[in-house]
Design a protein around this motif. Sequence first.
Motif, PDB file in Angstrom:
ATOM      1  N   VAL A   1      16.341  46.826  40.460  1.00  0.00           N
ATOM      2  CA  VAL A   1      17.421  47.079  41.448  1.00  0.00           C
ATOM      3  C   VAL A   1      18.530  45.882  41.244  1.00  0.00           C
ATOM      4  O   VAL A   1      19.585  45.955  41.565  1.00  0.00           O
ATOM      5  CB  VAL A   1      16.760  47.180  42.978  1.00  0.00           C
ATOM      6  N   PHE A   2      17.987  44.762  40.827  1.00  0.00           N
ATOM      7  CA  PHE A   2      18.844  43.318  40.875  1.00  0.00           C
ATOM      8  C   PHE A   2      19.467  43.643  39.596  1.00  0.00           C
ATOM      9  O   PHE A   2      18.792  43.207  38.591  1.00  0.00           O
ATOM     10  CB  PHE A   2      18.165  42.265  41.342  1.00  0.00           C
ATOM     11  N   SER A   3      20.985  43.480  39.683  1.00  0.00           N
ATOM     12  CA  SER A   3      21.623  43.453  38.469  1.00  0.00           C
ATOM     13  C   SER A   3      21.822  42.025  38.024  1.00  0.00           C
ATOM     14  O   SER A   3      21.608  41.325  36.874  1.00  0.00           O
ATOM     15  CB  SER A   3      23.196  44.197  38.518  1.00  0.00           C
ATOM     16  N   SER A   4      22.676  41.357  38.934  1.00  0.00           N
ATOM     17  CA  SER A   4      23.145  39.775  38.614  1.00  0.00           C
ATOM     18  C   SER A   4      23.635  39.265  39.717  1.00  0.00           C
ATOM     19  O   SER A   4      23.721  39.763  40.810  1.00  0.00           O
ATOM     20  CB  SER A   4      24.297  39.941  37.603  1.00  0.00           C
ATOM     21  N   GLY A   5      23.736  37.961  39.799  1.00  0.00           N
ATOM     22  CA  GLY A   5      24.137  36.914  40.867  1.00  0.00           C
ATOM     23  C   GLY A   5      24.932  35.946  40.456  1.00  0.00           C
ATOM     24  O   GLY A   5      25.039  35.259  39.229  1.00  0.00           O
ATOM     25  N   VAL A   6      26.026  35.871  41.170  1.00  0.00           N
ATOM     26  CA  VAL A   6      27.347  35.011  40.781  1.00  0.00           C
ATOM     27  C   VAL A   6      27.218  33.957  41.840  1.00  0.00           C
ATOM     28  O   VAL A   6      27.260  34.102  42.988  1.00  0.00           O
ATOM     29  CB  VAL A   6      28.543  35.604  40.665  1.00  0.00           C
ATOM     30  N   VAL A   7      27.122  32.708  41.339  1.00  0.00           N
ATOM     31  CA  VAL A   7      27.328  31.344  42.177  1.00  0.00           C
ATOM     32  C   VAL A   7      28.954  31.176  42.134  1.00  0.00           C
ATOM     33  O   VAL A   7      29.096  30.302  40.988  1.00  0.00           O
ATOM     34  CB  VAL A   7      26.480  30.443  42.048  1.00  0.00           C
ATOM     35  N   SER A   8      29.858  31.223  43.114  1.00  0.00           N
ATOM     36  CA  SER A   8      31.128  31.111  43.022  1.00  0.00           C
ATOM     37  C   SER A   8      31.534  30.095  44.060  1.00  0.00           C
ATOM     38  O   SER A   8      31.765  30.346  45.050  1.00  0.00           O
ATOM     39  CB  SER A   8      31.937  32.238  43.133  1.00  0.00           C
ATOM     40  N   TYR A   9      31.436  28.717  43.879  1.00  0.00           N
ATOM     41  CA  TYR A   9      31.368  27.853  44.840  1.00  0.00           C
ATOM     42  C   TYR A   9      32.808  27.251  44.786  1.00  0.00           C
ATOM     43  O   TYR A   9      33.276  27.042  46.052  1.00  0.00           O
ATOM     44  CB  TYR A   9      30.552  26.397  44.424  1.00  0.00           C
ATOM     45  N   SER A  10      33.565  27.255  43.931  1.00  0.00           N
ATOM     46  CA  SER A  10      34.858  26.866  43.988  1.00  0.00           C
ATOM     47  C   SER A  10      35.946  28.087  44.223  1.00  0.00           C
ATOM     48  O   SER A  10      35.630  29.204  43.876  1.00  0.00           O
ATOM     49  CB  SER A  10      35.549  26.056  42.711  1.00  0.00           C
ATOM     50  N   ASN A  11      37.078  27.845  44.865  1.00  0.00           N
ATOM     51  CA  ASN A  11      38.048  28.943  45.071  1.00  0.00           C
ATOM     52  C   ASN A  11      38.453  29.467  43.748  1.00  0.00           C
ATOM     53  O   ASN A  11      38.871  30.765  43.679  1.00  0.00           O
ATOM     54  CB  ASN A  11      39.199  28.358  45.856  1.00  0.00           C
ATOM     55  N   GLU A  12      38.545  28.656  42.722  1.00  0.00           N
ATOM     56  CA  GLU A  12      39.186  29.132  41.421  1.00  0.00           C
ATOM     57  C   GLU A  12      38.152  30.109  40.867  1.00  0.00           C
ATOM     58  O   GLU A  12      38.520  31.125  40.252  1.00  0.00           O
ATOM     59  CB  GLU A  12      38.958  27.820  40.269  1.00  0.00           C
ATOM     60  N   MET A  13      36.661  29.836  40.977  1.00  0.00           N
ATOM     61  CA  MET A  13      35.988  30.871  40.546  1.00  0.00           C
ATOM     62  C   MET A  13      35.787  32.122  41.249  1.00  0.00           C
ATOM     63  O   MET A  13      35.718  33.089  40.775  1.00  0.00           O
ATOM     64  CB  MET A  13      34.639  30.316  40.233  1.00  0.00           C
ATOM     65  N   LYS A  14      36.276  31.962  42.457  1.00  0.00           N
ATOM     66  CA  LYS A  14      36.244  33.270  43.500  1.00  0.00           C
ATOM     67  C   LYS A  14      37.309  34.170  43.112  1.00  0.00           C
ATOM     68  O   LYS A  14      37.197  35.343  42.861  1.00  0.00           O
ATOM     69  CB  LYS A  14      36.324  32.895  44.872  1.00  0.00           C
ATOM     70  N   GLU A  15      38.339  33.503  42.539  1.00  0.00           N
ATOM     71  CA  GLU A  15      39.576  34.278  42.148  1.00  0.00           C
ATOM     72  C   GLU A  15      39.051  34.737  40.908  1.00  0.00           C
ATOM     73  O   GLU A  15      39.415  36.098  40.471  1.00  0.00           O
ATOM     74  CB  GLU A  15      40.637  33.315  41.936  1.00  0.00           C
ATOM     75  N   LYS A  16      38.772  34.041  39.974  1.00  0.00           N
ATOM     76  CA  LYS A  16      38.712  34.262  38.221  1.00  0.00           C
ATOM     77  C   LYS A  16      37.441  35.288  38.089  1.00  0.00           C
ATOM     78  O   LYS A  16      37.727  36.211  37.408  1.00  0.00           O
ATOM     79  CB  LYS A  16      38.459  32.958  37.476  1.00  0.00           C
ATOM     80  N   ILE A  17      36.471  35.187  38.724  1.00  0.00           N
ATOM     81  CA  ILE A  17      35.219  36.017  38.538  1.00  0.00           C
ATOM     82  C   ILE A  17      35.025  36.924  39.590  1.00  0.00           C
ATOM     83  O   ILE A  17      34.796  38.127  38.961  1.00  0.00           O
ATOM     84  CB  ILE A  17      33.820  35.233  38.534  1.00  0.00           C
ATOM     85  N   LEU A  18      35.417  36.913  40.665  1.00  0.00           N
ATOM     86  CA  LEU A  18      34.866  37.837  41.789  1.00  0.00           C
ATOM     87  C   LEU A  18      36.330  38.503  42.159  1.00  0.00           C
ATOM     88  O   LEU A  18      36.380  39.541  43.071  1.00  0.00           O
ATOM     89  CB  LEU A  18      34.533  37.285  43.118  1.00  0.00           C
ATOM     90  N   SER A  19      37.481  38.300  41.609  1.00  0.00           N
ATOM     91  CA  SER A  19      38.804  38.959  41.827  1.00  0.00           C
ATOM     92  C   SER A  19      39.470  38.635  43.443  1.00  0.00           C
ATOM     93  O   SER A  19      39.922  39.542  43.955  1.00  0.00           O
ATOM     94  CB  SER A  19      38.874  40.388  41.424  1.00  0.00           C
ATOM     95  N   VAL A  20      38.875  37.528  44.216  1.00  0.00           N
ATOM     96  CA  VAL A  20      39.338  37.376  45.331  1.00  0.00           C
ATOM     97  C   VAL A  20      40.715  36.999  45.274  1.00  0.00           C
ATOM     98  O   VAL A  20      41.179  36.405  44.541  1.00  0.00           O
ATOM     99  CB  VAL A  20      38.496  36.042  46.046  1.00  0.00           C
ATOM    100  N   SER A  21      41.569  37.623  46.314  1.00  0.00           N
ATOM    101  CA  SER A  21      43.115  37.360  46.098  1.00  0.00           C
ATOM    102  C   SER A  21      43.222  36.075  46.393  1.00  0.00           C
ATOM    103  O   SER A  21      42.783  35.337  47.476  1.00  0.00           O
ATOM    104  CB  SER A  21      43.565  38.553  47.130  1.00  0.00           C
ATOM    105  N   LYS A  22      44.517  35.656  45.683  1.00  0.00           N
ATOM    106  CA  LYS A  22      44.919  34.259  46.042  1.00  0.00           C
ATOM    107  C   LYS A  22      45.601  34.304  47.654  1.00  0.00           C
ATOM    108  O   LYS A  22      45.505  33.075  48.277  1.00  0.00           O
ATOM    109  CB  LYS A  22      45.962  33.861  44.949  1.00  0.00           C
ATOM    110  N   ASN A  23      46.123  35.392  47.760  1.00  0.00           N
ATOM    111  CA  ASN A  23      46.873  35.069  49.391  1.00  0.00           C
ATOM    112  C   ASN A  23      45.831  35.098  50.499  1.00  0.00           C
ATOM    113  O   ASN A  23      46.031  34.503  51.383  1.00  0.00           O
ATOM    114  CB  ASN A  23      47.569  36.829  49.308  1.00  0.00           C
ATOM    115  N   THR A  24      44.265  35.943  50.202  1.00  0.00           N
ATOM    116  CA  THR A  24      43.517  35.847  50.915  1.00  0.00           C
ATOM    117  C   THR A  24      42.949  34.536  51.183  1.00  0.00           C
ATOM    118  O   THR A  24      42.820  34.152  52.425  1.00  0.00           O
ATOM    119  CB  THR A  24      42.396  36.816  50.410  1.00  0.00           C
ATOM    120  N   LEU A  25      42.673  33.667  49.908  1.00  0.00           N
ATOM    121  CA  LEU A  25      42.178  32.285  50.272  1.00  0.00           C
ATOM    122  C   LEU A  25      43.290  31.662  50.923  1.00  0.00           C
ATOM    123  O   LEU A  25      43.080  30.501  51.532  1.00  0.00           O
ATOM    124  CB  LEU A  25      42.121  31.905  48.818  1.00  0.00           C
ATOM    125  N   ALA A  26      44.763  31.725  50.829  1.00  0.00           N
ATOM    126  CA  ALA A  26      45.767  30.901  51.152  1.00  0.00           C
ATOM    127  C   ALA A  26      45.940  31.277  52.652  1.00  0.00           C
ATOM    128  O   ALA A  26      46.029  30.244  53.497  1.00  0.00           O
ATOM    129  CB  ALA A  26      47.140  31.208  50.428  1.00  0.00           C
TER     130      ALA A  26
END
Length: 410
Positions: A298-323
């Motif tokens: 059932v478990f595929s993978s886990g991502v530890v995205s501590y920095s905002n840069e990694m949240k954007e780059k790996i998880l596609s979190v919007s730059k506008n959302t973070l701002a």
Amino acid sequence: MNSEIIAVGSELLLGQIANTNGQFLSQQLAPLGINVYYHTVVGDNKLRLQEAIKQAKKRANLIIITGGLGPTKDDLTKETVAELLNCSLVYHEPSMEQIESFFKNSKRPMTENNKKQALVINTATVLNNDNGMAPGMAIYHEGVHYMLLPGPPKELKPMFINYGQAYLIANLHEQAVIHSRVLRFFGIGEAKLEEVLIDLIEFQSNPTIAPLAGDGEVMLRLTAKHNDKAKALLLLDELEAKIQTRVGKFLYGYDDTSLMKELVNRLLAKKLTIASAESLTGGMFSQELTDFSGVSEVFSSGVVSYSNEMKEKILSVSKNTLAEYGAVSSECAIEMAQGVKKLCETDIGISFTGVAGPNQHEGKNVGTIYIGVALPNGESKSFSLNLSGTRWQIRERTVKFGCYYLLKEL
């Protein structure tokens, strides 16, 4: 039958080893209907052991003593008990033959002091040691049953299960046995739970209710005493039904389960896959999840995205959302969950972001937490928390809340 367990060994008092034997024996005695009212730990000292036994005789008619049956000078349990009971020690020939055979088969010289392990109290019922050398023994003297068991758990546990239980059952004065059930709750505090159930707790008799708390959870141990197991279970069912009507929405499992174990079972049963995106928890969710066998289904993978840069780059979190909202926000939690679900092509995505401390972050107070979930039906939700405690406690409780919310959604 009321009992006291006396553990002998200076290493226990020094904290070098834990008294797991006491825990095991209490667990085994309860179903037999034997009350355990005291646990005593005493060092390898004859006078102090004598005093401990004298005190135990005043309040128990079953005294179980663990440890001190070995070959060295500080192994003095049976000598002390024999002296107190005015009994003698004699060699138990089958045990002596077993000891001699061990040394012969291992091609090691047998030292003289090893013979000491074959000594038993002359009036004792001998409990065979199938996993070591020193036999155990059970003695009845002036209204009190004494049971002497070896200290090593690998010897004590099978000896008690195979021989000690049979002795106690044969000597029980009553046939009623104890049946227990532990109800596990999350999302409600111990004080609140007790307040809601106070009338049931105050007027308990049989079954009884014992509130327990630990690791951010609350438990109720329900205990019924009856000589008919079916009737005892019926008593437990009736009491649980009353509890369920009041706080059932917080109940998540029974006995030795955990939130994470229940989540794994739920995912396996529904054949749903999950991936995690962790910021403040730093991989704790993934670590606890992968402690269970079979979780790879059932478990595929886990991502530890501590920095905002990694949240954007790996998880596609919007730059506008973070701002606009920041990393510690409901909006970011949802996009993290959606991003990891898409990245790992799973049915579910779960995310954790927040402030574990010790300082504020983005103007948010310590303990501000957001958990995001992206569900199989395409719906996404976030849950906000305000937790207190140390950095570790906040992170640990955040993982538990993540399991709890996801269980509710599934």
